[in-house]
Design a protein around this motif. Structure first.
Motif, PDB file in Angstrom:
ATOM      1  N   GLY A 107       0.794  -1.221   0.000  1.00  0.00           N
ATOM      2  CA  GLY A 107       0.000   0.000   0.000  1.00  0.00           C
ATOM      3  C   GLY A 107       0.824   1.267   0.000  1.00  0.00           C
ATOM      4  O   GLY A 107       0.320   2.337   0.362  1.00  0.00           O
ATOM      5  N   TRP A 108       2.089   1.172  -0.412  1.00  0.00           N
ATOM      6  CA  TRP A 108       2.921   2.377  -0.499  1.00  0.00           C
ATOM      7  C   TRP A 108       2.430   3.257  -1.645  1.00  0.00           C
ATOM      8  O   TRP A 108       2.128   2.773  -2.734  1.00  0.00           O
ATOM      9  CB  TRP A 108       4.377   1.997  -0.729  1.00  0.00           C
ATOM     10  CG  TRP A 108       5.009   1.300   0.432  1.00  0.00           C
ATOM     11  CD1 TRP A 108       4.608   1.304   1.729  1.00  0.00           C
ATOM     12  CD2 TRP A 108       6.187   0.474   0.391  1.00  0.00           C
ATOM     13  NE1 TRP A 108       5.445   0.544   2.514  1.00  0.00           N
ATOM     14  CE2 TRP A 108       6.424   0.026   1.727  1.00  0.00           C
ATOM     15  CE3 TRP A 108       7.055   0.081  -0.617  1.00  0.00           C
ATOM     16  CZ2 TRP A 108       7.500  -0.801   2.039  1.00  0.00           C
ATOM     17  CZ3 TRP A 108       8.127  -0.741  -0.299  1.00  0.00           C
ATOM     18  CH2 TRP A 108       8.348  -1.167   1.017  1.00  0.00           C
ATOM     19  N   ARG A 109       2.390   4.533  -1.412  1.00  0.00           N
ATOM     20  CA  ARG A 109       1.892   5.465  -2.430  1.00  0.00           C
ATOM     21  C   ARG A 109       2.949   6.425  -2.932  1.00  0.00           C
ATOM     22  O   ARG A 109       2.898   6.874  -4.080  1.00  0.00           O
ATOM     23  CB  ARG A 109       0.711   6.271  -1.874  1.00  0.00           C
ATOM     24  CG  ARG A 109      -0.511   5.443  -1.527  1.00  0.00           C
ATOM     25  CD  ARG A 109      -1.698   6.326  -1.219  1.00  0.00           C
ATOM     26  NE  ARG A 109      -1.399   7.250  -0.121  1.00  0.00           N
ATOM     27  CZ  ARG A 109      -1.807   8.526  -0.085  1.00  0.00           C
ATOM     28  NH1 ARG A 109      -2.499   9.030  -1.095  1.00  0.00           N
ATOM     29  NH2 ARG A 109      -1.523   9.276   0.951  1.00  0.00           N
ATOM     30  N   HIS A 110       3.913   6.782  -2.084  1.00  0.00           N
ATOM     31  CA  HIS A 110       4.804   7.888  -2.420  1.00  0.00           C
ATOM     32  C   HIS A 110       6.249   7.485  -2.690  1.00  0.00           C
ATOM     33  O   HIS A 110       6.989   8.258  -3.308  1.00  0.00           O
ATOM     34  CB  HIS A 110       4.780   8.920  -1.284  1.00  0.00           C
ATOM     35  CG  HIS A 110       3.408   9.443  -0.986  1.00  0.00           C
ATOM     36  ND1 HIS A 110       2.692  10.217  -1.885  1.00  0.00           N
ATOM     37  CD2 HIS A 110       2.614   9.307   0.107  1.00  0.00           C
ATOM     38  CE1 HIS A 110       1.532  10.535  -1.357  1.00  0.00           C
ATOM     39  NE2 HIS A 110       1.452   9.992  -0.151  1.00  0.00           N
ATOM     40  N   LEU A 111       6.671   6.330  -2.239  1.00  0.00           N
ATOM     41  CA  LEU A 111       8.059   5.929  -2.439  1.00  0.00           C
ATOM     42  C   LEU A 111       8.343   5.649  -3.913  1.00  0.00           C
ATOM     43  O   LEU A 111       7.537   5.023  -4.607  1.00  0.00           O
ATOM     44  CB  LEU A 111       8.383   4.679  -1.621  1.00  0.00           C
ATOM     45  CG  LEU A 111       8.397   4.836  -0.094  1.00  0.00           C
ATOM     46  CD1 LEU A 111       8.649   3.490   0.557  1.00  0.00           C
ATOM     47  CD2 LEU A 111       9.451   5.849   0.341  1.00  0.00           C
ATOM     48  N   LYS A 112       9.507   6.072  -4.361  1.00  0.00           N
ATOM     49  CA  LYS A 112       9.947   5.828  -5.740  1.00  0.00           C
ATOM     50  C   LYS A 112      10.948   4.677  -5.727  1.00  0.00           C
ATOM     51  O   LYS A 112      12.026   4.794  -5.152  1.00  0.00           O
ATOM     52  CB  LYS A 112      10.574   7.090  -6.321  1.00  0.00           C
ATOM     53  CG  LYS A 112       9.606   8.265  -6.405  1.00  0.00           C
ATOM     54  CD  LYS A 112      10.282   9.519  -6.936  1.00  0.00           C
ATOM     55  CE  LYS A 112       9.305  10.687  -7.001  1.00  0.00           C
ATOM     56  NZ  LYS A 112       9.963  11.929  -7.489  1.00  0.00           N
ATOM     57  N   LEU A 113      10.569   3.559  -6.354  1.00  0.00           N
ATOM     58  CA  LEU A 113      11.384   2.349  -6.339  1.00  0.00           C
ATOM     59  C   LEU A 113      12.104   2.153  -7.667  1.00  0.00           C
ATOM     60  O   LEU A 113      11.517   2.375  -8.743  1.00  0.00           O
ATOM     61  CB  LEU A 113      10.516   1.122  -6.049  1.00  0.00           C
ATOM     62  CG  LEU A 113      10.259   0.782  -4.578  1.00  0.00           C
ATOM     63  CD1 LEU A 113       9.557   1.922  -3.851  1.00  0.00           C
ATOM     64  CD2 LEU A 113       9.453  -0.500  -4.458  1.00  0.00           C
TER      65      LEU A 113
END
Length: 234
Positions: free
Chosen positions: A144-150
């Motif tokens: 449910g991560w929304r903002h992290l850039k992977l």
């Protein structure tokens, strides 16, 4: 806090504390004010260390053009900065040989996901792992991560240079700067087993995990008989 400022003794500031709680006794208040003085000293030391860190001379040039795979396709190292002059890179323990990601790293990143938009006002923050980008994005959706850039370090070049020469599946936190057209390494967390104190797990300071900040404020402390989980019962 400038080191040039004349500061009042921490014990003097603690004595000005007017906080009182229902039914506390004098023994508790005396002990709490002594602790408060130490907390003030800790705050000051944290600021002194941060000031010293900011004053580091220029680090080594980033000479290679590292390549990554992100949610929107291929990306160069320089592009990870976006429009910012500073880039923080967390290396996530989710290598291709690992069935599931590290629960401790995941706990940290779950907290960071809530802060990422705020951090993004000041610097660029990205998460890099050695697993294919498809696996990373699938877990991002699951968690449910929304903002992290992977990003996936497919070749492992970045990981071998700035995390582990042996390409080991270990965490790392590196900060880079882009000034006057030059990209340089600025700082990395360098604490590990070799720098750990007796009876303590290897940890950096200040700790990057809000989890430990909360637990360190409680009588139970961090404890040794538990570990973060990837899933909890609903």
């Amino acid at each position: 806090m400038s080191t040039q400022q004349q500061l009042k003794p921490a014990s003097e500031l603690a004595q000005k504390n007017g906080v009182r709680f229902p039914n506390e006794n004098e023994e508790y208040r005396r002990a709490r004010d002594l602790l408060l003085a130490q907390e003030i000293e800790l705050r000051r030391h944290i600021e002194r260390v941060a000031e010293q860190r900011r004053a580091l001379p220029p680090g080594g040039l980033v000479a290679k053009d590292y390549r990554f795979e992100g949610e929107d396709g291929a990306a160069s190292f320089a592009s990870l900065f976006g429009d910012k002059q500073t880039l923080a890179v967390y290396s996530y323990m989710y290598g291709p040989k690992r069935e599931r990601p590290c629960p401790m790293c995941t706990s940290l990143l779950s907290a960071w996901d809530g802060e990422a938009a705020d951090v993004g006002q000041r610097i660029a923050l990205v998460i890099v792992a050695r697993s294919p980008i498809e696996r990373l994005l699938a877990f991002k959706k699951e968690r449910g991560w929304r903002h992290l850039k992977l990003y996936a370090d497919v070749s492992g070049d970045y990981t071998r240079d700035y995390v582990s020469a042996d390409d080991a599946d270990i965490p790392a936190f590196n900060v880079f700067t882009r000034r006057d057209g030059a990209i340089r390494h600025f700082w990395s967390g360098e604490m590990g087993p070799e720098t750990a104190d007796p009876g303590q797990d290897p940890r950096g300071a200040p700790d990057l995990m809000p989890l430990w900040t909360i637990l360190d404020s409680t009588p139970e402390g961090r404890g040794t008989d538990w570990y973060p989980k990837l899933n909890y019962p609903a």
